[in-house]
Motif scaffolding. Structure first.
Motif, PDB file in Angstrom:
ATOM      1  N   ASN A 160     -31.366 -42.288   2.093  1.00 52.56           N
ATOM      2  CA  ASN A 160     -29.935 -42.338   1.831  1.00 52.56           C
ATOM      3  C   ASN A 160     -29.525 -43.798   1.612  1.00 52.56           C
ATOM      4  OD1 ASN A 160     -29.878 -43.532   4.369  1.00 52.56           O
ATOM      5  ND2 ASN A 160     -28.895 -41.793   5.375  1.00 52.56           N
ATOM      6  N   GLU A 161     -28.225 -44.048   1.581  1.00 49.67           N
ATOM      7  CA  GLU A 161     -27.739 -45.404   1.305  1.00 49.67           C
ATOM      8  C   GLU A 161     -28.095 -46.375   2.419  1.00 49.67           C
ATOM      9  OE1 GLU A 161     -23.606 -45.034   0.608  1.00 49.67           O
ATOM     10  OE2 GLU A 161     -23.825 -43.996  -1.306  1.00 49.67           O
ATOM     11  N   GLN A 162     -28.366 -45.875   3.584  1.00 48.25           N
ATOM     12  CA  GLN A 162     -28.747 -46.733   4.717  1.00 48.25           C
ATOM     13  C   GLN A 162     -30.266 -46.842   4.873  1.00 48.25           C
ATOM     14  OE1 GLN A 162     -26.248 -44.212   5.160  1.00 48.25           O
ATOM     15  NE2 GLN A 162     -24.814 -45.860   4.635  1.00 48.25           N
ATOM     16  N   ASP A 163     -30.987 -46.394   3.836  1.00 43.47           N
ATOM     17  CA  ASP A 163     -32.458 -46.425   3.853  1.00 43.47           C
ATOM     18  C   ASP A 163     -33.028 -45.606   4.994  1.00 43.47           C
ATOM     19  OD1 ASP A 163     -32.592 -48.033   1.581  1.00 43.47           O
ATOM     20  OD2 ASP A 163     -32.539 -49.895   2.735  1.00 43.47           O
ATOM     21  N   GLU A 164     -32.385 -44.478   5.271  1.00 41.93           N
ATOM     22  CA  GLU A 164     -32.848 -43.561   6.303  1.00 41.93           C
ATOM     23  C   GLU A 164     -33.123 -42.198   5.684  1.00 41.93           C
ATOM     24  OE1 GLU A 164     -30.387 -45.119  10.208  1.00 41.93           O
ATOM     25  OE2 GLU A 164     -29.366 -43.861   8.734  1.00 41.93           O
ATOM     26  N   VAL A 165     -33.886 -41.379   6.410  1.00 41.43           N
ATOM     27  CA  VAL A 165     -34.168 -40.017   5.950  1.00 41.43           C
ATOM     28  C   VAL A 165     -33.674 -39.026   6.998  1.00 41.43           C
ATOM     29  CG1 VAL A 165     -36.142 -40.644   4.530  1.00 41.43           C
ATOM     30  CG2 VAL A 165     -36.498 -40.074   6.937  1.00 41.43           C
ATOM     31  N   TRP A 166     -33.370 -37.845   6.529  1.00 35.66           N
ATOM     32  CA  TRP A 166     -32.921 -36.766   7.416  1.00 35.66           C
ATOM     33  C   TRP A 166     -34.096 -36.250   8.232  1.00 35.66           C
ATOM     34  CZ3 TRP A 166     -28.640 -34.614   9.226  1.00 35.66           C
ATOM     35  CH2 TRP A 166     -28.657 -33.299   9.683  1.00 35.66           C
ATOM     36  N   ASN A 167     -33.901 -36.177   9.553  1.00 35.50           N
ATOM     37  CA  ASN A 167     -34.927 -35.639  10.449  1.00 35.50           C
ATOM     38  C   ASN A 167     -34.610 -34.162  10.693  1.00 35.50           C
ATOM     39  OD1 ASN A 167     -36.583 -34.843  12.537  1.00 35.50           O
ATOM     40  ND2 ASN A 167     -36.319 -36.700  13.740  1.00 35.50           N
ATOM     41  N   TYR A 168     -35.372 -33.288  10.085  1.00 32.09           N
ATOM     42  CA  TYR A 168     -35.104 -31.849  10.168  1.00 32.09           C
ATOM     43  C   TYR A 168     -35.205 -31.323  11.596  1.00 32.09           C
ATOM     44  CZ  TYR A 168     -35.195 -31.484   5.078  1.00 32.09           C
ATOM     45  OH  TYR A 168     -34.905 -31.612   3.740  1.00 32.09           O
ATOM     46  N   PHE A 169     -35.991 -31.996  12.436  1.00 30.15           N
ATOM     47  CA  PHE A 169     -36.236 -31.489  13.783  1.00 30.15           C
ATOM     48  C   PHE A 169     -35.345 -32.142  14.843  1.00 30.15           C
ATOM     49  CE2 PHE A 169     -40.098 -30.800  11.345  1.00 30.15           C
ATOM     50  CZ  PHE A 169     -40.341 -29.464  11.601  1.00 30.15           C
ATOM     51  N   SER A 170     -34.545 -33.099  14.440  1.00 27.57           N
ATOM     52  CA  SER A 170     -33.640 -33.731  15.394  1.00 27.57           C
ATOM     53  C   SER A 170     -32.625 -32.712  15.890  1.00 27.57           C
ATOM     54  CB  SER A 170     -32.928 -34.906  14.732  1.00 27.57           C
ATOM     55  OG  SER A 170     -32.047 -35.529  15.644  1.00 27.57           O
ATOM     56  N   GLY A 171     -32.377 -32.711  17.171  1.00 27.49           N
ATOM     57  CA  GLY A 171     -31.457 -31.752  17.776  1.00 27.49           C
ATOM     58  C   GLY A 171     -32.144 -30.563  18.402  1.00 27.49           C
ATOM     59  N   CYS A 172     -33.409 -30.322  18.001  1.00 28.05           N
ATOM     60  CA  CYS A 172     -34.142 -29.172  18.545  1.00 28.05           C
ATOM     61  C   CYS A 172     -34.408 -29.311  20.041  1.00 28.05           C
ATOM     62  CB  CYS A 172     -35.472 -28.997  17.810  1.00 28.05           C
ATOM     63  SG  CYS A 172     -35.319 -28.446  16.094  1.00 28.05           S
ATOM     64  N   GLU A 173     -34.373 -30.540  20.524  1.00 30.54           N
ATOM     65  CA  GLU A 173     -34.709 -30.783  21.936  1.00 30.54           C
ATOM     66  C   GLU A 173     -33.516 -30.538  22.860  1.00 30.54           C
ATOM     67  OE1 GLU A 173     -32.630 -34.348  20.495  1.00 30.54           O
ATOM     68  OE2 GLU A 173     -34.134 -33.014  19.629  1.00 30.54           O
ATOM     69  N   LYS A 174     -32.366 -30.160  22.317  1.00 25.32           N
ATOM     70  CA  LYS A 174     -31.166 -29.986  23.126  1.00 25.32           C
ATOM     71  C   LYS A 174     -30.851 -28.518  23.387  1.00 25.32           C
ATOM     72  CE  LYS A 174     -28.680 -34.171  21.724  1.00 25.32           C
ATOM     73  NZ  LYS A 174     -27.420 -34.689  21.125  1.00 25.32           N
ATOM     74  N   CYS A 184     -33.972 -26.373  11.792  1.00 25.22           N
ATOM     75  CA  CYS A 184     -34.900 -27.248  11.076  1.00 25.22           C
ATOM     76  C   CYS A 184     -35.295 -26.696   9.707  1.00 25.22           C
ATOM     77  CB  CYS A 184     -36.150 -27.502  11.916  1.00 25.22           C
ATOM     78  SG  CYS A 184     -37.107 -26.022  12.299  1.00 25.22           S
ATOM     79  N   GLN A 185     -34.828 -25.498   9.393  1.00 25.08           N
ATOM     80  CA  GLN A 185     -35.122 -24.917   8.084  1.00 25.08           C
ATOM     81  C   GLN A 185     -34.075 -25.313   7.035  1.00 25.08           C
ATOM     82  OE1 GLN A 185     -37.973 -23.294   8.030  1.00 25.08           O
ATOM     83  NE2 GLN A 185     -38.197 -23.284  10.255  1.00 25.08           N
ATOM     84  N   LEU A 186     -32.991 -25.961   7.459  1.00 24.33           N
ATOM     85  CA  LEU A 186     -31.878 -26.219   6.552  1.00 24.33           C
ATOM     86  C   LEU A 186     -31.793 -27.684   6.135  1.00 24.33           C
ATOM     87  CD1 LEU A 186     -29.019 -24.089   8.139  1.00 24.33           C
ATOM     88  CD2 LEU A 186     -30.705 -23.425   6.417  1.00 24.33           C
ATOM     89  N   GLN A 187     -31.253 -27.910   4.948  1.00 24.17           N
ATOM     90  CA  GLN A 187     -30.993 -29.248   4.456  1.00 24.17           C
ATOM     91  C   GLN A 187     -29.791 -29.849   5.190  1.00 24.17           C
ATOM     92  OE1 GLN A 187     -32.850 -30.742   2.075  1.00 24.17           O
ATOM     93  NE2 GLN A 187     -34.122 -28.963   1.585  1.00 24.17           N
ATOM     94  N   GLU A 188     -29.657 -31.172   5.102  1.00 23.73           N
ATOM     95  CA  GLU A 188     -28.563 -31.843   5.802  1.00 23.73           C
ATOM     96  C   GLU A 188     -27.195 -31.347   5.327  1.00 23.73           C
ATOM     97  OE1 GLU A 188     -28.108 -36.107   4.402  1.00 23.73           O
ATOM     98  OE2 GLU A 188     -30.095 -35.628   3.585  1.00 23.73           O
TER      99      GLU A 188
END
Length: 240
Positions: A160-174, A184-188
């Protein structure tokens, strides 16, 4: 305000270190030391939990056919951490589900815990083991937390504009109530669409001691929650 920086107030919770399974099952070699039969663990009436053979139902309410008990929340324990004021102050939220076809049922009952009727239904299907909910606390999260620096050249195509990528698995630990939908199957863009819609995350059970690989979520319209109308909801199992 940048949507990625918007703060979502959530109610987070953790898992007890024991997991209980139907007493009718034989103890298997693969079971770790923290696995105990459901008859060997003390569970108070109405105590918050995820899955397992024991559910405490309001008087006159029957265990739904073709569904499995998924979770029970003692709202008197959760509502003190609800900054939104959406949750009822007391009573029980009880969830039944069939994750193979994403169907289920939510029961809300403003019934004192001592009036609940314990029902035991042993099975070896989904949700056959149970875990008590341990600590409950107020927390926050942002979409910004779901981005990370790229790990390899393939990721650079999705910067993205901040030179970062979407982490599909982020949030799964909550495990939580409210906040940002996790799948984790869905786009941002699909996650953002839900996060900024009229839907709320009524329940998310994640991989912090509850599920090994996957997230169980229940979504419902915010207005329905305000009006205590539990007829419209979505049950989603997102395999990670």
């Amino acid at each position: 305000m940048d949507k990625k920086k918007q703060i979502f107030e959530i109610i987070s919770f953790t898992a007890d270190d024991r997991e209980y399974y139907p007493a009718s099952m034989e103890h298997e070699n693969w079971m770790p030391d923290n696995f105990v039969k459901h008859t060997e663990i003390d569970i108070a009436l109405g105590q918050s939990r995820y899955g397992g053979p024991i559910v405490d139902l309001p008087p006159g309410v029957q265990y739904p056919e073709n569904l499995r008990f998924a979770a029970q929340l003692d709202l008197s324990k959760f509502s003190p951490y609800d900054k939104s004021g959406l949750l009822p102050k007391k009573g029980q939220l009880i969830f039944f589900a069939e994750i193979m076809n994403d169907t289920g049922k939510v029961i809300y009952a403003d019934v004192a815990n001592e009036e609940l009727v314990r029902t035991t239904k042993e099975h070896e299907d989904n949700f056959y083991t149970g875990i008590l909910i341990d600590k409950i606390y107020t927390d926050t999260e942002t979409l910004e937390e779901r981005y990370e620096e790229p790990e390899d050249e393939d990721d650079e195509e999705e910067l993205n504009e901040q030179d970062e990528v979407w982490n599909y698995f982020s949030g799964c630990e909550k495990s939580k109530i409210f906040g940002i939908y996790t799948n984790c199957q869905l786009q941002e863009e699909e996650i953002e669409e839900v996060a900024f819609s009229d839907k709320v995350v009524l329940l998310q059970i994640g991989e912090n001691g509850f599920n090994d690989e996957g997230v169980f979520s229940v979504l419902m319209p915010k207005e329905d929650l305000k009006n205590l109308n539990f007829d419209n909801y979505e049950f989603i199992w997102a395999q990670s």
